[in-house]
Write a protein that holds these residues in place. Sequence first.
Motif, PDB file in Angstrom:
ATOM      1  N   PRO A  41     -54.347  85.031  78.258  1.00 29.31           N
ATOM      2  CA  PRO A  41     -53.966  83.628  78.093  1.00 29.31           C
ATOM      3  C   PRO A  41     -53.819  82.915  79.427  1.00 29.31           C
ATOM      4  O   PRO A  41     -53.264  83.455  80.391  1.00 29.31           O
ATOM      5  N   THR A  69     -43.453  74.837  85.891  1.00 28.98           N
ATOM      6  CA  THR A  69     -44.170  75.655  84.902  1.00 28.98           C
ATOM      7  C   THR A  69     -44.185  77.125  85.290  1.00 28.98           C
ATOM      8  O   THR A  69     -44.402  77.987  84.435  1.00 28.98           O
ATOM      9  N   SER A  72     -42.131  79.882  83.374  1.00 27.43           N
ATOM     10  CA  SER A  72     -42.511  80.414  82.064  1.00 27.43           C
ATOM     11  C   SER A  72     -42.511  81.938  82.091  1.00 27.43           C
ATOM     12  O   SER A  72     -42.910  82.569  83.078  1.00 27.43           O
ATOM     13  N   GLY A  74     -43.735  85.538  81.620  1.00 23.61           N
ATOM     14  CA  GLY A  74     -45.033  86.200  81.539  1.00 23.61           C
ATOM     15  C   GLY A  74     -46.061  85.685  82.519  1.00 23.61           C
ATOM     16  O   GLY A  74     -47.214  86.111  82.490  1.00 23.61           O
ATOM     17  N   ILE A  75     -45.679  84.763  83.428  1.00 24.97           N
ATOM     18  CA  ILE A  75     -46.626  84.236  84.418  1.00 24.97           C
ATOM     19  C   ILE A  75     -47.072  85.358  85.350  1.00 24.97           C
ATOM     20  O   ILE A  75     -46.246  86.096  85.890  1.00 24.97           O
ATOM     21  N   ASP A  91     -51.958  78.106  85.027  1.00 24.87           N
ATOM     22  CA  ASP A  91     -50.996  79.204  84.909  1.00 24.87           C
ATOM     23  C   ASP A  91     -51.647  80.347  84.144  1.00 24.87           C
ATOM     24  O   ASP A  91     -52.027  80.190  82.975  1.00 24.87           O
ATOM     25  N   PHE A  93     -51.254  84.043  82.504  1.00 27.18           N
ATOM     26  CA  PHE A  93     -50.214  84.899  81.961  1.00 27.18           C
ATOM     27  C   PHE A  93     -50.697  86.347  81.881  1.00 27.18           C
ATOM     28  O   PHE A  93     -51.906  86.609  81.880  1.00 27.18           O
ATOM     29  N   THR A  97     -49.560  88.352  76.196  1.00 29.10           N
ATOM     30  CA  THR A  97     -48.794  87.138  75.937  1.00 29.10           C
ATOM     31  C   THR A  97     -49.529  86.282  74.922  1.00 29.10           C
ATOM     32  O   THR A  97     -50.733  86.043  75.054  1.00 29.10           O
ATOM     33  N   THR A 101     -47.524  80.754  72.478  1.00 33.38           N
ATOM     34  CA  THR A 101     -46.244  80.826  73.191  1.00 33.38           C
ATOM     35  C   THR A 101     -46.400  80.335  74.625  1.00 33.38           C
ATOM     36  O   THR A 101     -45.538  79.613  75.146  1.00 33.38           O
ATOM     37  N   ALA A 102     -47.506  80.729  75.271  1.00 36.93           N
ATOM     38  CA  ALA A 102     -47.750  80.295  76.650  1.00 36.93           C
ATOM     39  C   ALA A 102     -47.876  78.781  76.730  1.00 36.93           C
ATOM     40  O   ALA A 102     -47.277  78.128  77.598  1.00 36.93           O
ATOM     41  N   GLN A 105     -44.415  77.088  76.174  1.00 35.72           N
ATOM     42  CA  GLN A 105     -43.536  77.152  77.338  1.00 35.72           C
ATOM     43  C   GLN A 105     -43.963  76.181  78.427  1.00 35.72           C
ATOM     44  O   GLN A 105     -43.140  75.427  78.971  1.00 35.72           O
TER      45      GLN A 105
END
Length: 514
Positions: A41, A69, A72, A74-75, A91, A93, A97, A101-102, A105
């Motif tokens: 993602p 950002t 968030s 899981g970055i 961004d 992830f 992930t 959800t990504a 966030q």
Amino acid sequence: MTQAVLKNPYLVVVLALAIAVLGVYTYPKIPKDLLPIFETPAVQIVTFYPGMPPVVMEKDIMSRMQRWTGQSIGIEHQEARAMTGVCVVKDFFREGTDVATAVSQVSMYAMSDMFYLPPGTIPPMVMPYDPTASLPLCLVVVSSPGMDEQQLYDIAYYELRNKLQSIQGVIAPAVFGGKLRRIYAYMEPTRLEAYGLSLIDVQQALAKYNVLIPAGNMKVGDADFQMFTNAVPETIDELNDTIVKVVGGVPVKISDLGRVENTSQIQSNIVRINGKRQAYIPIYRQPGANSISIVEAIERDLASILTNLKTERAGDQGVDDLVLSVAMDQTGPVKKSIWGLQKAAGLGGLLAGGVVLVFLRDLRSTLIVVLAIPLAILTAIIGLYFTGDTINAMTLGGLALAVGILVDQSIVVLENVVRHAGMGKAPAQAALDGAREVTVPIFVSTLTFIVVFFPVVFLKGLASYLFTPLAVAATIAIFASYVLSLTLVPGTAVVGRVFASELVVAGETPVNLP
């Protein structure tokens, strides 16, 4: 497995037909593309502030957007770039992930950062990002010899773009070429100075006398009327009559200070197709969408879209000569690559069959062995369908690599069955003993091949995205070949022997049956 088949030899025919039917059914439904689906993602945040220099965009907007950002969960890493009037933050992830959800966030943090951005910043656009879809699939061209560039742009931007985005998987973000229609007020500096006015006064007057707002409702008896305050001028002359200031009881209009014209924005890009100025819409694909299906859907729907556009704009100058076409189709090389790999796999299967025929020197035995190749490949295609993979260069490459391996188990089993049959054993007993003797060695060799491919599944990053589908396709095909060698080959041999016995009873002489 061998015992179950030998108790009912015709079960193997049903098994083969079931694999063939299901494989042929699922193959057209699997998406086809040059590369596998990028499942890691990534989210892209695009923020606009028209006219702002890159240095300011980077320090005051882009850096803040990265900091916010970047909180968030899981970055993995960020990429960013600032240009005049726009900055882009990407961004990325970690694997696993959820994309929704990504995006959720990043959207939350990006909107929360709006309070700290410079006044006038346009709210950021947050969207999923697919690095494999950075180039357009094709260009949809809008052309008409009877229309000017402004009309072509209006059709492409306000009408055609929305119709194209209703096609599943299509992203049509912008229009290139043509002229963007604008209403400009040109003021004479000396006249403004004479009346003691500035450009700000003119801008405020235009905003003040050019409004459309709801004014509530009015009840008259049983009727309820919605009220609107509409002060939007309908013609250029009405705009020229806009009052900017009253001096000595005399209103000063825009026409006293300059003029308003229906013109176009300064043209920043020109599109020429076949030497003529035209406009086009670049078509991108959404993450996970199928490139070939998108272009085919666009080509299929363009005729109906053109008919609707001509009906909606009937009477406009040049609309009868309007043409919508597809240029620069990127799926052509994709189709050629897929066809080339399919041809290579088919040629490999034929060559493998030829080698088997040369050494076994028996056509029927060769057919039994070669029959396992397409069935194993069809089983792999069924597996790709249910695992959500696509037909692409990597999965086809895995199947092409496995073609030579697919015949190994069948050759070993068939040769051992023929050897036991030569000892005078009954067909069923020869098939059972021949398959049972080599079951463990074949299983070990199959497991060895799978162990070579399977660890690829545990790779991370770009290597995982590219090579995992190859390993999955090859592993399924090899395991299917193992199962077929212990079911299809002995079962087919028994069916052939039974058929041969029936020919002998009927007075016929069978020729060289295994």
